[in-house]
Write a protein that holds these residues in place. Structure first.
Motif, PDB file in Angstrom:
ATOM      1  N   ASN A   1       0.861  -1.287  -0.037  1.00 28.25           N
ATOM      2  CA  ASN A   1       0.020  -0.118   0.038  1.00 28.25           C
ATOM      3  C   ASN A   1       0.875   1.300  -0.023  1.00 28.25           C
ATOM      4  O   ASN A   1       1.491   1.565   0.823  1.00 28.25           O
ATOM      5  CB  ASN A   1      -0.916   0.099   1.273  1.00 28.25           C
ATOM      6  N   LYS A   2       0.998   1.811  -1.025  1.00 24.97           N
ATOM      7  CA  LYS A   2       1.765   3.106  -1.251  1.00 24.97           C
ATOM      8  C   LYS A   2       1.351   4.240  -0.377  1.00 24.97           C
ATOM      9  O   LYS A   2       2.422   4.675   0.134  1.00 24.97           O
ATOM     10  CB  LYS A   2       1.634   3.733  -2.807  1.00 24.97           C
ATOM     11  N   ASP A   3       0.289   4.345  -0.052  1.00 26.92           N
ATOM     12  CA  ASP A   3      -0.199   5.466   1.082  1.00 26.92           C
ATOM     13  C   ASP A   3       0.613   5.166   2.404  1.00 26.92           C
ATOM     14  O   ASP A   3       1.031   6.040   2.937  1.00 26.92           O
ATOM     15  CB  ASP A   3      -1.769   5.796   1.161  1.00 26.92           C
ATOM     16  N   LEU A   4       0.375   3.776   2.870  1.00 29.82           N
ATOM     17  CA  LEU A   4       0.894   3.521   4.230  1.00 29.82           C
ATOM     18  C   LEU A   4       2.554   3.614   4.155  1.00 29.82           C
ATOM     19  O   LEU A   4       3.016   3.855   5.113  1.00 29.82           O
ATOM     20  CB  LEU A   4       0.392   2.022   4.553  1.00 29.82           C
ATOM     21  N   PHE A   5       3.157   3.289   3.180  1.00 25.34           N
ATOM     22  CA  PHE A   5       4.636   3.217   3.165  1.00 25.34           C
ATOM     23  C   PHE A   5       5.077   4.869   2.988  1.00 25.34           C
ATOM     24  O   PHE A   5       5.849   5.166   3.935  1.00 25.34           O
ATOM     25  CB  PHE A   5       4.991   2.762   1.626  1.00 25.34           C
TER      26      PHE A   5
END
Length: 401
Positions: free
Chosen positions: A136-140
């Motif tokens: 999940n790019k947002d969480l990274f």
């Protein structure tokens, strides 16, 4: 010249029909129509007849076909099934053709090795698929992680960093034995080895135990169940809730994730399972298909020519781009440029492996002792003792009977 580019040797003016069994949904109508039209144009005395088979029960159906006088000319089989069929002495030895026409030295090992039995090539690699890390790019980004990890050590650090504030760093079920296999291979271990014609389980070796130890540490950075596999519950559905940073899965799981949660569309990234060093990705289990020619095929020459065409660079490129598969050679991986998910899969496939090349490995998976072994270790039991129990069961399942 590769087969499929001219008249099949030995075929006269009469029409020859090549009977081909493919697995359901392995290729699209779009690809098959293109291949059939082009092949029959280049080989006007040949007609291709395709029949699609279901995976359920395919083992018995193929075995029966190999024993009959009405065997098809070409069959698509799972790469790990070739040893089982070769044991029946019902397969054509394609070693000469594979070396001469197909550049066997450049094949993906996870497809080529299962097709090779006692030095003879019975299965010709067709396409591959393997696990990557979907994230999940947002969480990274929220955790301040600007690029995917390339080493195991960094992967553990990032997963621990992500595993805060109501977010799971990674969702890894306790019995994902395919992922465990990759970690074992990375450490130089094996699931089982053959010695003097007999197979024995080897999960209790120091190398294999190190692979399990890494699995346990990685799994601790999330809340995956310790006593279930990745389908119980389906991990794509769990990931779709949006509070999990990573899963290990084939790229096609992204479609299921986005279907379950359209809000994640465009927010998923992909990277190869990291290796021990940044020099190369981690080892992964390679699934996929090989093409075999029954010994009783009525159109042997034409069948081999069709296989040569399907496994050659032209149609490998078309298949990879159409179906988002990994082509059968690392040298063809460049055709996937711009496709993040498939490119990540191809990078891992270059270090892909397959399950032990025993004709009885299916008996191991039928009542898989690796799964309870993993659960036992994750629940705090002695790893060496649990591994020995699993090894005994694996050895029993692989024994001739």
């Amino acid at each position: 010249m590769l087969g499929g580019c001219g008249i099949v040797p030995g075929v006269g003016s009469e029409t020859t029909t090549v009977d081909i069994w493919l697995m359901k949904d392995s290729v699209s109508d779009e690809f098959l129509n293109r291949f059939t039209t082009a092949y029959e144009k280049d080989n006007p005395s040949v007609k291709l007849k395709f029949t699609f088979q279901e995976w359920t029960g395919i083992g018995k159906k193929v075995t029966a076909a190999l024993e009959s006088d009405k065997a098809p000319d070409v069959i698509e089989v799972g790469n790990t099934q070739v040893a089982q069929y070769a044991e029946s002495d019902g397969l054509e030895d394609l070693t000469l053709e594979s070396v001469r026409d197909l550049g066997a030295d450049d094949w993906l090992p996870g497809l080529a090795e299962p097709g090779s039995i006692d030095g003879s090539q019975y299965g010709i690699p067709w396409y591959a698929a393997n696990r990557v890390v979907i994230y999940n790019k947002d969480l990274f980004a929220a955790a301040g992680i600007t690029e995917p990890p390339r080493t195991r050590a960094r992967w553990l650090e990032d997963s621990e960093r992500l595993n805060n504030g109501g977010v799971q760093g990674i969702y890894l079920s306790g019995q994902d034995w395919y992922s465990l296999a990759g970690f074992v291979w990375d450490e130089g271990g094996e699931l089982a080895v053959e010695e003097g014609g007999d197979w024995r389980g080897t999960l209790d070796t120091p190398a294999a135990l190190r692979g399990m130890a890494f699995y346990k540490e990685l799994q601790s950075h999330g809340d995956g169940p310790k006593n279930a596999d990745e389908e119980t519950p389906p991990q794509a559905r769990v990931f779709a809730k949006g509070d999990i940073a990573q899963i290990i899965a084939v790229p096609s799981a992204a479609t299921l994730i986005e279907k379950s949660n359209p809000g994640l569309k465009g927010k998923l990234g992909f990277f190869p399972v990291p290796g021990k060093t940044a020099a190369r990705p981690g080892a992964v289990f390679t699934g996929g298909s090989d093409l075999i020619v029954p010994d009783k095929a009525h159109e042997r020459a034409a069948a081999i020519d069709v296989v040569t065409a399907l496994a050659g660079p032209k149609w490998q490129t078309d298949l990879a781009r159409t179906m988002h598969y990994v082509p059968n050679k690392p040298s063809l991986a460049g055709v996937l440029e711009g496709e993040e998910s498939t490119a990540a899969m191809a990078a891992g496939a270059a270090r892909g492996r397959a399950t032990p090349n025993s004709p009885r490995w299916a008996d191991v998976e039928a009542d898989n002792p690796i799964k309870p072994y993993m659960t036992a270790v994750l629940q705090g039991q002695n790893p060496k003792r649990a591994a020995r129990t699993a090894c005994e069961r694996i050895t029993q399942a692989l024994a001739p009977h």
